[in-house]
Scaffold this motif. Structure first.
Motif, PDB file in Angstrom:
ATOM      1  N   ASN A 185       0.838  -1.196   0.000  1.00  0.00           N
ATOM      2  CA  ASN A 185       0.000   0.000   0.000  1.00  0.00           C
ATOM      3  C   ASN A 185       0.875   1.249   0.000  1.00  0.00           C
ATOM      4  O   ASN A 185       0.999   1.929   1.002  1.00  0.00           O
ATOM      5  N   PRO A 186       1.523   1.542  -1.125  1.00  0.00           N
ATOM      6  CA  PRO A 186       2.438   2.680  -1.155  1.00  0.00           C
ATOM      7  C   PRO A 186       1.745   4.013  -1.390  1.00  0.00           C
ATOM      8  O   PRO A 186       2.218   4.845  -2.132  1.00  0.00           O
ATOM      9  N   ALA A 187       0.574   4.221  -0.833  1.00  0.00           N
ATOM     10  CA  ALA A 187      -0.140   5.478  -1.017  1.00  0.00           C
ATOM     11  C   ALA A 187      -0.985   5.752   0.207  1.00  0.00           C
ATOM     12  O   ALA A 187      -1.458   4.848   0.876  1.00  0.00           O
ATOM     13  N   SER A 188      -1.145   7.027   0.518  1.00  0.00           N
ATOM     14  CA  SER A 188      -1.988   7.406   1.657  1.00  0.00           C
ATOM     15  C   SER A 188      -2.463   8.833   1.426  1.00  0.00           C
ATOM     16  O   SER A 188      -2.125   9.461   0.427  1.00  0.00           O
ATOM     17  N   ALA A 189      -3.239   9.340   2.381  1.00  0.00           N
ATOM     18  CA  ALA A 189      -3.740  10.720   2.321  1.00  0.00           C
ATOM     19  C   ALA A 189      -4.384  11.017   0.980  1.00  0.00           C
ATOM     20  O   ALA A 189      -4.100  12.005   0.313  1.00  0.00           O
ATOM     21  N   GLY A 190      -5.301  10.107   0.576  1.00  0.00           N
ATOM     22  CA  GLY A 190      -5.972  10.301  -0.693  1.00  0.00           C
ATOM     23  C   GLY A 190      -5.044  10.240  -1.881  1.00  0.00           C
ATOM     24  O   GLY A 190      -5.341  10.766  -2.942  1.00  0.00           O
ATOM     25  N   ARG A 191      -3.879   9.597  -1.714  1.00  0.00           N
ATOM     26  CA  ARG A 191      -2.867   9.445  -2.769  1.00  0.00           C
ATOM     27  C   ARG A 191      -2.306  10.784  -3.218  1.00  0.00           C
ATOM     28  O   ARG A 191      -1.696  10.887  -4.284  1.00  0.00           O
ATOM     29  N   LEU A 192      -2.466  11.826  -2.394  1.00  0.00           N
ATOM     30  CA  LEU A 192      -1.850  13.110  -2.695  1.00  0.00           C
ATOM     31  C   LEU A 192      -0.575  13.324  -1.893  1.00  0.00           C
ATOM     32  O   LEU A 192       0.180  14.243  -2.179  1.00  0.00           O
ATOM     33  N   LEU A 193      -0.337  12.501  -0.893  1.00  0.00           N
ATOM     34  CA  LEU A 193       0.852  12.608  -0.058  1.00  0.00           C
ATOM     35  C   LEU A 193       1.411  11.200   0.098  1.00  0.00           C
ATOM     36  O   LEU A 193       0.737  10.314   0.618  1.00  0.00           O
ATOM     37  N   GLY A 194       2.619  10.986  -0.383  1.00  0.00           N
ATOM     38  CA  GLY A 194       3.208   9.652  -0.360  1.00  0.00           C
ATOM     39  C   GLY A 194       3.318   9.096   1.043  1.00  0.00           C
ATOM     40  O   GLY A 194       3.422   9.831   2.028  1.00  0.00           O
ATOM     41  N   ALA A 195       3.317   7.778   1.138  1.00  0.00           N
ATOM     42  CA  ALA A 195       3.325   7.115   2.442  1.00  0.00           C
ATOM     43  C   ALA A 195       4.703   7.087   3.079  1.00  0.00           C
ATOM     44  O   ALA A 195       4.819   6.829   4.272  1.00  0.00           O
TER      45      ALA A 195
END
Length: 834
Positions: free
Chosen positions: A290-300
C-alpha cells in the motif's frame, strides 16, 4: 646454405642446433623457405634503413652484426621496415626492424635467432579484495572511494555497506591503491596482485575532522566504477529535495529514472509501459502493498528516513523476485554505529507536509548501536495551499453523466445533462431519492483490501573459481488476504484467502574475459497443494571497457520469462469526483486463475566519454500473452450477494498485449552546471475483457512521448538556481476512466455514437508542457544547517485527464495545475549534542 654477401673464405655451414630448431618449428623452412645463418653471436652495429623490404633489411642487419638468422620467407614477404639507430646490440636492432609487424623471434642456446609468428596467450589476471577501517574506532567504513591509478582497465569503486571492496581482472604485479573518505586522511599503499589469485589489503584511515562554518563539496569524480548498469539508483538527496517546484515524494522521485513514469499527483508508477501494479515495491527487502496514503496526494514514505531507491527494469535477474515490469527497492538510512557525528535532527516543512528526523548512536557495553526515527504528516488542517485547494474543489464537482447512469430514471439527471450540478442545488433533482443517489454517486463507495505477508528467506553466495560465481536463494511466503469492495455499478465483492508459495532461485555469473560477463538464472515457484511448478528462466550478457580516448562504454542485453503471483487490481470508482479515481486491491492468485506471464528482451548502452558526462540509451520489448484484468461488464451484470464470498474468477478475466519503447538520457555534472536531458518513448497495447470488441487498444497509463530537462546552476554563497521542464504528448483516453468502464449505450442513448466510448484510442489529449524554476539557499549558523527553496511556475499548457482533473464532458477542456506556491519548503538540520 649461404648468406648473401658473405665473403668466400668464411665458413657458412648451418649449425646442428639451428637445424634441429628448423625441424621442430616446421617443414616450410626446408621446402620453399629462406634462411640466413651466421655462426657468430653478433656484434653491435648501426643501421640506416628507410622504407626498405623487410627481407632485405633483415639480411643487411644479419650481415652487419654477424648473427645467425633463420626465418620463413612467407613471414616477411610484402612487408617493409625502417630503422635508423646508433650502434646497438643485435636484439635491439631486430626489435627495431620488426616493430609494427606480427613477427616475433626466439634465440637458441647457440645464439641463432629464429623468426616466427607471435604466440599470444590470454594474460593471467588476479584480484584484489580488502576492507577499509576507521583508525580510531576500528569500525568498517562504508562508501569509501578506492582507486588504482595505474590499472588501465579499472577506474574506481566504493566500499559496500560493510566497508568491503573487491576488484577483479587486474594484471599481475604491483598496483598502487588509493583510498579516500570524507573526514579521513588519504591512504596510499602498494599491493602485489598474484596471477590467478587474490591479494588482500586492509586500509586503515586516520580521522581528519573538518571544521568549517559553511562547507561546499565538489565531489572528486573518478569516473564510473563500471559501465555495466545493474540497476538505476536514486540517492537520498533527490528523494528529499523534490524539484524546483515540487514537494518531495519518494515514489515521485522514481520518475527521474529513464523509462519510469510517475503519475502526478498520485503515487502511481509505471515501469516501461507496465500497469500500476506491474512492479513490486520492497522496503528493506519486505514487500509493501500500500504505497499510497492521504488520498494518494501525499506519499506514504518519509523522504528523510530513506537512503535511496533502486529501480530494476525489463530483464531483471532471477534473484530479484516476481514482477511483470520491474522492481523498486527502498532502504532505510540507518546511521553507522559508533559514528561520532551521527547525532542530529532534521525538520522539513513544505506546503503540504511537515517531516522530522532524529537519529543518534550509543554504546551498550562494548556493542555500538544506532537508531533513527522519522515521520511525516499532512499540514492541511493548518495551512491549505491555494492551488491545491482550487484543484480539489474542481475535482469535487458532480459529474452528471455518471450520476445519471446511477440514479433512477425519474430524476432530471436521467437525460445526462452536461451542465455542472453542485451539491448546493438539490432543486435540480425531482426527488429526495435523486439527491441521495447523486450524493452517493459523487462520493463513491469505500472498499477495504489487506494483505499480510510472512516471509522466510535465505541466500548463499559461492565463488566457484576466478571467474565463476553462484548465488542461490530460497524462501517460503505465506499470505493472508482480505478484500471487500463494491460500488453502485458493481455488487459488493468479498473474498478471503490463505495462500503459501515456495520459491527458489539460482543465478550463475561467468566471466568471459576482462570485459565480458554472462549471467544465467532460473527461478522456480510452487504453490503447495496445487501441484504446478512455474519456471522463469532469465539471462543477461554484459560488456564494458575503455575505448581509446572515447571513455568507457558498457552494453548489456537481458531477457527472460516473468510471472506475478500477487496481482494488484485498481477498481475504477463509480464516484463522480476524481480525487481518488480508483480503489486498490491485491489478490494472491489461486486456481483457477493462472498467474500472468510476460517475456522481456531489453538492451541498454552506457557511454561515459569523460568523467563529468554520461550518456544512456535503452530499448525494450515485452510480449504479454497472458495478463489479467477486471471484466467490468461481467462485474456490472453480476447478481448482488453481499453476504456470500465471491470467486475472483467471476470478475477477473484473461487479457493479452505488448509493450515496447526506448529512451535516451544525457547527463552532465560540473562545477558550474549540473543537469540532464531525457527523452522516452513508450507504446503499449492490450485487450480489456468485455470491452472494445476484444480489440487491442492503447493503454491509458502511458505517456507515448516524454521529454524532460533538469538543471542546477550554483551561484555561490549557498545560492543556486534550479529549473525543471517537461513535455508530454501523444496521450489518449481523454474522458474519465469510469466512462469507459461503466457507461453503456443504454446509459447514453443517442449520445453514445457521439462520445464513441468504445474507441478510447481516438480521444486524443493535447500536449502538456511544464516549466518550473526556483532558487535554493543553503546556509549554516552555529552548527545548524538551513535549506530553503522558493519556486515559481510558468503557465502549464495541459489537459490533466481523469488522473488529475475535474469532469470531462469533452476530451479537451481547460485544465488546472498545482502552481504556484507548491514548491516552497524549508529544511533545518542541527546536531543534537551542540
Amino acid at each position: 646454405m649461404t648468406a648473401p654477401g658473405a665473403t668466400p673464405n668464411a665458413p657458412h655451414s648451418l649449425p646442428a642446433t639451428a637445424l634441429l630448431v628448423v625441424l621442430l618449428l616446421g617443414g616450410p623452412l626446408l621446402f620453399g623457405g629462406r634462411a640466413v645463418a651466421q655462426p657468430s653471436t653478433g656484434d653491435p652495429a648501426a643501421l640506416g634503413i628507410q622504407d626498405a623490404p623487410l627481407e632485405q633489411a633483415l639480411e643487411q642487419m644479419a650481415t652487419a652484426t654477424g648473427i645467425g638468422l633463420v626465418y620463413d620467407a612467407s613471414l616477411v614477404s610484402g612487408r617493409r621496415a625502417s630503422c635508423v639507430t646508433d650502434t646497438s646490440p643485435p636484439e635491439a636492432l631486430l626489435r627495431c626492424l620488426l616493430a609494427g609487424h606480427p613477427v616475433d623471434y626466439v634465440r637458441t642456446s647457440r645464439g641463432t635467432y629464429v623468426l616466427r609468428s607471435p604466440v599470444r596467450r590470454p594474460p593471467q589476471v588476479g584480484r584484489l579484495a580488502g576492507i577499509v577501517r576507521d583508525g580510531e574506532a576500528g569500525r568498517l567504513l562504508p562508501y569509501a572511494h578506492v582507486r588504482l591509478p595505474d590499472a588501465q582497465e579499472f577506474r574506481g569503486t566504493v566500499t559496500d555497506s560493510t566497508g568491503r571492496f573487491h576488484v577483479s581482472g587486474l594484471l599481475p604485479g604491483p598496483h598502487t591503491v588509493v583510498v579516500s573518505h570524507l573526514g579521513y586522511r588519504r591512504h596510499e599503499a602498494t599491493v602485489y596482485v598474484p596471477p590467478n589469485d587474490t591479494a588482500r589489503h586492509e586500509a586503515v584511515l586516520a580521522p581528519s575532522p573538518i571544521a568549517a562554518d559553511s562547507l561546499f563539496i565538489d565531489a572528486d569524480r573518478y569516473g564510473l566504477p563500471s559501465a555495466r548498469r545493474e540497476a538505476d539508483c536514486v540517492p537520498a538527496a533527490p528523494l528529499r529535495a523534490g524539484g524546483a517546484a515540487e514537494v518531495p515524494d519518494v515514489l515521485g522521485a522514481a520518475g527521474s529514472v529513464l523509462g519510469v513514469t510517475a503519475s502526478a499527483p498520485y503515487a502511481d508508477l509505471h515501469i516501461q509501459g507496465g500497469p500500476p501494479g506491474g512492479h513490486t515495491l520492497r522496503l528493506d527487502g519486505m514487500p509493501v502493498r500500500n504505497p499510497a496514503s492521504a488520498g494518494r496526494l501525499l506519499g506514504a514514505f518519509s523522504p528523510l528516513a530513506l537512503e535511496g531507491l533502486t529501480a530494476r527494469k525489463a530483464g531483471f535477474g532471477a534473484l530479484r523476485g516476481n514482477a511483470l515490469s520491474g522492481t523498486l527497492e527502498l532502504t532505510h538510512d540507518l546511521p553507522a554505529p559508533s559514528d561520532p557525528g551521527g547525532q542530529y535532527g532534521t525538520v522539513r516543512a513544505d506546503s503540504r507536509s511537515l517531516g522530522a528526523r532524529l537519529q543518534g548512536s550509543a554504546t551498550l557495553g562494548d556493542t555500538p548501536v544506532s537508531a533513527m526515527v522519522a515521520g511525516r504528516t499532512s499540514v492541511w488542517d493548518v495551512y491549505q495551499d491555494a492551488g491545491l485547494h482550487d484543484l480539489i474543489d474542481r475535482w469535487s464537482t458532480l459529474d452528471p453523466m455518471l450520476a445519471a447512469a446511477q440514479v433512477s430514471a425519474d430524476t432530471s439527471l436521467a437525460g445526462g445533462s452536461l451542465g455542472e450540478i453542485q451539491f448546493t442545488s438539490p432543486s435540480s433533482l425531482r426527488s429526495g431519492a435523486g439527491v441521495a443517489a447523486a450524493r452517493r454517486a459523487a462520493r463513491g463507495q469505500e472498499g477495504t483490501s489487506a494483505v499480510t505477508d510472512v516471509l522466510l528467506e535465505g541466500e548463499v553466495d559461492v565463488a566457484l573459481g576466478p571467474r565463476w560465481g553462484l548465488v542461490w536463494s530460497g524462501g517460503l511466503t505465506h499470505q493472508q488476504s482480505r478484500v471487500r469492495i463494491g460500488n453502485a455499478f458493481a455488487p459488493q465483492l468479498q473474498h478471503r484467502a490463505h495462500t503459501s508459495r515456495l520459491t527458489t532461485a539460482a543465478e550463475m555469473t561467468i566471466g568471459l574475459g576482462a570485459h565480458l560477463q554472462l549471467d544465467g538464472g532460473l527461478r522456480l515457484t510452487s504453490r503447495p497443494g496445487q501441484g504446478t511448478v512455474f519456471a522463469e528462466p532469465r539471462g543477461a550478457l554484459r560488456y564494458d571497457r575503455p575505448v581509446g580516448g572515447l571513455g568507457t562504454v558498457g552494453l548489456s542485453v537481458r531477457g527472460g520469462l516473468y510471472r506475478q503471483f500477487t496481482t494488484q487490481f485498481d477498481l475504477i470508482r463509480d464516484g463522480a469526483t476524481a480525487v481518488v479515481p480508483t480503489t486498490r486491491m491485491w489478490l494472491p492468485l489461486t486456481d483457477p486463475l493462472t498467474p500472468p506471464r510476460t517475456y522481456h528482451l531489453a538492451a541498454d548502452l552506457t557511454w561515459a566519454p569523460a568523467p563529468r558526462w554520461q550518456i544512456d540509451m535503452e530499448g525494450y520489448r515485452k510480449w504479454q500473452p497472458h495478463l489479467l484484468a477486471i471484466d467490468y461488464p461481467a462485474l456490472r451484470d453480476a447478481p448482488a450477494a453481499p453476504a456470500a464470498p465471491t470467486d475472483p474468477s467471476r470478475f477477473i478475466a484473461p487479457s493479452h498485449g505488448f509493450a515496447h519503447g526506448g529512451g535516451l538520457e544525457v547527463a552532465y555534472e560540473g562545477t558550474s552546471l549540473t543537469g540532464s536531458l531525457r527523452y522516452a518513448y513508450s507504446r503499449a497495447e492490450r485487450t480489456f475483457p468485455g470491452r472494445f470488441g476484444g480489440r487491442q487498444v492503447l493503454v491509458p497509463w502511458t505517456d507515448p512521448h516524454r521529454l524532460a530537462l533538469t538543471a542546477e546552476v550554483p551561484l555561490g554563497a549557498g545560492l543556486a538556481l534550479e529549473a525543471t521542464g517537461e513535455g508530454v504528448w501523444g496521450r489518449r483516453w481523454g474522458y474519465r476512466r469510469a466512462y469507459y468502464a461503466y457507461l453503456t449505450p443504454d446509459d447514453l442513448g443517442a449520445a453514445w455514437d457521439e462520445r464513441q466510448l468504445d474507441r478510447p484510442e481516438t480521444h486524443r489529449l493535447p500536449p502538456r508542457y511544464t516549466l518550473d524554476a526556483g532558487v535554493r539557499i543553503s546556509r549554516s549558523w552555529a552548527g545548524v544547517g538551513v535549506e530553503g527553496r522558493e519556486a515559481g511556475s510558468q503557465p502549464q499548457c495541459r489537459r490533466p485527464s481523469e488522473r488529475d482533473a475535474g469532469p470531462a464532458p469533452t476530451p479537451t477542456p481547460e485544465g488546472t495545475s498545482l502552481s504556484p506556491g507548491d514548491g516552497r519548503h524549508v529544511v533545518l538540520g542541527f546536531p543534537i549534542d551542540e
